[in-house]
Design a protein around this motif. Sequence first.
Motif, PDB file in Angstrom:
ATOM      1  N   ILE A  62      -7.455   3.882  -3.543  1.00 14.74           N
ATOM      2  CA  ILE A  62      -6.892   5.046  -2.862  1.00 14.74           C
ATOM      3  C   ILE A  62      -7.621   5.366  -1.556  1.00 14.74           C
ATOM      4  O   ILE A  62      -7.349   6.394  -0.938  1.00 14.74           O
ATOM      5  CB  ILE A  62      -6.892   6.303  -3.760  1.00 14.74           C
ATOM      6  CG1 ILE A  62      -8.320   6.735  -4.077  1.00 14.74           C
ATOM      7  CG2 ILE A  62      -6.078   6.087  -5.022  1.00 14.74           C
ATOM      8  CD1 ILE A  62      -8.412   8.136  -4.643  1.00 14.74           C
ATOM      9  N   SER A  63      -8.537   4.493  -1.118  1.00 13.26           N
ATOM     10  CA  SER A  63      -9.303   4.801   0.093  1.00 13.26           C
ATOM     11  C   SER A  63      -8.403   4.893   1.321  1.00 13.26           C
ATOM     12  O   SER A  63      -8.651   5.711   2.211  1.00 13.26           O
ATOM     13  CB  SER A  63     -10.410   3.768   0.313  1.00 13.26           C
ATOM     14  OG  SER A  63      -9.895   2.454   0.288  1.00 13.26           O
ATOM     15  N   TRP A  90       0.822  -1.207   0.000  1.00 12.87           N
ATOM     16  CA  TRP A  90       0.000   0.000   0.000  1.00 12.87           C
ATOM     17  C   TRP A  90       0.853   1.253   0.000  1.00 12.87           C
ATOM     18  O   TRP A  90       1.985   1.246   0.503  1.00 12.87           O
ATOM     19  CB  TRP A  90      -0.924  -0.011   1.225  1.00 12.87           C
ATOM     20  CG  TRP A  90      -1.895  -1.133   1.184  1.00 12.87           C
ATOM     21  CD1 TRP A  90      -1.739  -2.383   1.725  1.00 12.87           C
ATOM     22  CD2 TRP A  90      -3.152  -1.155   0.510  1.00 12.87           C
ATOM     23  NE1 TRP A  90      -2.836  -3.163   1.443  1.00 12.87           N
ATOM     24  CE2 TRP A  90      -3.718  -2.437   0.705  1.00 12.87           C
ATOM     25  CE3 TRP A  90      -3.864  -0.203  -0.225  1.00 12.87           C
ATOM     26  CZ2 TRP A  90      -4.949  -2.804   0.182  1.00 12.87           C
ATOM     27  CZ3 TRP A  90      -5.103  -0.560  -0.740  1.00 12.87           C
ATOM     28  CH2 TRP A  90      -5.630  -1.842  -0.538  1.00 12.87           C
ATOM     29  N   PRO A  91       0.380   2.348  -0.562  1.00 13.36           N
ATOM     30  CA  PRO A  91       1.149   3.607  -0.545  1.00 13.36           C
ATOM     31  C   PRO A  91       1.319   4.098   0.889  1.00 13.36           C
ATOM     32  O   PRO A  91       0.394   3.979   1.706  1.00 13.36           O
ATOM     33  CB  PRO A  91       0.282   4.574  -1.361  1.00 13.36           C
ATOM     34  CG  PRO A  91      -1.106   4.012  -1.289  1.00 13.36           C
ATOM     35  CD  PRO A  91      -0.942   2.523  -1.215  1.00 13.36           C
ATOM     36  N   ILE A  92       2.478   4.653   1.197  1.00 18.22           N
ATOM     37  CA  ILE A  92       2.726   5.110   2.563  1.00 18.22           C
ATOM     38  C   ILE A  92       3.029   6.605   2.625  1.00 18.22           C
ATOM     39  O   ILE A  92       3.388   7.112   3.688  1.00 18.22           O
ATOM     40  CB  ILE A  92       3.859   4.319   3.239  1.00 18.22           C
ATOM     41  CG1 ILE A  92       5.198   4.528   2.508  1.00 18.22           C
ATOM     42  CG2 ILE A  92       3.506   2.838   3.327  1.00 18.22           C
ATOM     43  CD1 ILE A  92       6.400   4.006   3.273  1.00 18.22           C
ATOM     44  N   ASN A  93       2.883   7.303   1.517  1.00 26.42           N
ATOM     45  CA  ASN A  93       3.090   8.756   1.543  1.00 26.42           C
ATOM     46  C   ASN A  93       2.310   9.392   0.397  1.00 26.42           C
ATOM     47  O   ASN A  93       1.716   8.710  -0.440  1.00 26.42           O
ATOM     48  CB  ASN A  93       4.585   9.111   1.467  1.00 26.42           C
ATOM     49  CG  ASN A  93       5.286   8.454   0.301  1.00 26.42           C
ATOM     50  OD1 ASN A  93       4.779   8.464  -0.822  1.00 26.42           O
ATOM     51  ND2 ASN A  93       6.440   7.860   0.546  1.00 26.42           N
ATOM     52  N   ILE A 123      -8.243  -2.249   5.309  1.00 23.52           N
ATOM     53  CA  ILE A 123      -7.164  -1.270   5.361  1.00 23.52           C
ATOM     54  C   ILE A 123      -7.688   0.153   5.492  1.00 23.52           C
ATOM     55  O   ILE A 123      -7.064   1.005   6.109  1.00 23.52           O
ATOM     56  CB  ILE A 123      -6.270  -1.405   4.090  1.00 23.52           C
ATOM     57  CG1 ILE A 123      -4.985  -0.595   4.199  1.00 23.52           C
ATOM     58  CG2 ILE A 123      -7.027  -1.005   2.830  1.00 23.52           C
ATOM     59  CD1 ILE A 123      -3.885  -1.279   4.932  1.00 23.52           C
ATOM     60  N   ASP A 124      -8.862   0.410   4.934  1.00 25.02           N
ATOM     61  CA  ASP A 124      -9.415   1.766   4.911  1.00 25.02           C
ATOM     62  C   ASP A 124     -10.456   2.007   5.994  1.00 25.02           C
ATOM     63  O   ASP A 124     -11.096   3.054   6.030  1.00 25.02           O
ATOM     64  CB  ASP A 124     -10.045   2.055   3.545  1.00 25.02           C
ATOM     65  CG  ASP A 124     -11.112   1.032   3.150  1.00 25.02           C
ATOM     66  OD1 ASP A 124     -11.457   0.163   3.978  1.00 25.02           O
ATOM     67  OD2 ASP A 124     -11.598   1.098   2.008  1.00 25.02           O
ATOM     68  N   ALA A 125     -10.652   1.023   6.882  1.00 30.48           N
ATOM     69  CA  ALA A 125     -11.744   1.106   7.855  1.00 30.48           C
ATOM     70  C   ALA A 125     -11.361   1.957   9.061  1.00 30.48           C
ATOM     71  O   ALA A 125     -10.592   1.535   9.922  1.00 30.48           O
ATOM     72  CB  ALA A 125     -12.155  -0.291   8.306  1.00 30.48           C
TER      73      ALA A 125
END
Length: 510
Positions: free
Chosen positions: A267-268, A226-229, A397-399
């Motif tokens: 992207i959430s 997942w993106p981290i920045n 992941i987005d919760a």
Amino acid sequence: MRIARIVLGDQLNPLHSWFSSLDPSVTYVMMELRSETDYVPHHLQKIVAFFLAMRDFAEQLKRAGHLIQYIRLDDADNQHSFSKNIGRLIEIYGFEKVEYQEPDEYRLQQEFLLLSTSLKIPLVEISSEHFLTERNELQLFFKGKKKWLMETFYRSMREKHSILMLGQKPLGQQWNFDHENRNKLPKNLHIPEPLEFAHPAEEIIDLIQIQGIKTIGSLKNNASSWPINRTESLELLEYFCTHLLPHFGTYQDAMAKGEVFLFHSRISFSLNSKMLAPLEVIQRVELEYHSNSDSLSLGQVEGYIRQILGWREYIRGVYWAKMPGYMNENFFQHSRALPSWFWTGDTKMNCLKESISQSLDFAYAHHIQRLMITGNFALLAGIHPREIHQWYLGIYIDAIEWVEMPNTLGMSQYADGGFLATKPYVSSANYIHKMSNYCETCVYSPKEKTGAKACPFNALYWNFFIQHRSLLENNPRIGMAYRNIDKMDADLKLAYQKQADAFLSNIENV
């Protein structure tokens, strides 16, 4: 005056006005806390992604010249509480004021309110500068209204922010293209490979294990994808606009075995941790349409923008209007525990096996898998809404509670009795078969009504409406269900009820 500014793990926005200039009197404080990892069991990928993103953000602040106090999970003096850690830092560094951005979760808001009564120095809340509405804006918008229709709010947001508008009218002379967004995935349609990242995570995984934090799910190859920045998040947004958006709207509800992400943007997590801002995402997607309107249909773009400009802001407004009572809503008085196979995926029902296994492997499922597979089952099976709420809150992941809770209790479980959703979102096997290929390799048949080979969703569906007739029969949106029940052969009706009862009595072994 020495100032401490608290940055929460979902406030990773480098463009916030706090960071626009250097101030040697300001120290930014970030914390890895057991109170945040433990309030429900979280997916391993979720904890890893948040810690990686938080640490990356702290490094960004340091490189920019800001003063930073970063408290790691295993620091000896970590009190694992925002309030206790702040109290300790005030004693050590002599801070004279503490500032924090408004939290998105009610429990954290309450913690900061309580902290304000015990501190002997000012505690000041400021905007997170992220959302397009204030917390109470939705409540004011619908003041005096019995029904808070999202579509009404969404149209006002389109007008307010001039999104997909031509003067006072919507582009295409139509506000909503949802009817075009319900197609099953055709065979042989090319689906681009997802853009993923590779962030080594062994250190954080070891830390989680040493600290004895209970997690669910797995992380393959000990690396976070997942993106981290913000830089990576923008890269993911660009990838979506150029490679996935052309088919997003058409197939946003589709499900297919082995296809985890399909045409969804992923992207959430970036949005909910504030590495991306909703308006910039909306405007980027709108720009893609205006730049490629000859090849990109309006329906693809409107379907995506509606989720962020309409639904996301709407859900946040419902959360703040209805908390804290909302967490206890249980309209049907359901009480059954969530089956243990929700933590393993070990069930013969292939749609549930696929959706749950995917969630355990990737900390991700799209909205229809959540609403019409796992959520549909939980509602039909009479699962206590808090049980499925806590499962969703932990596994995805987005919760984050402000967005997950209303979606679960209101939209998915109808636990608020219809305040948010106009009807219970339940279905028989027919919908699942229509929108996926899950049924093709399932031991159960979607076409069989009763018997050993009949899909459990069929009996559960009719049993649900029979069981809750007194609560639902006056709902005009589901009148057809009761007209069908009234026409139903009495033996078939009884067979559905018996089959549902047998299934539910053996729910751990299906």
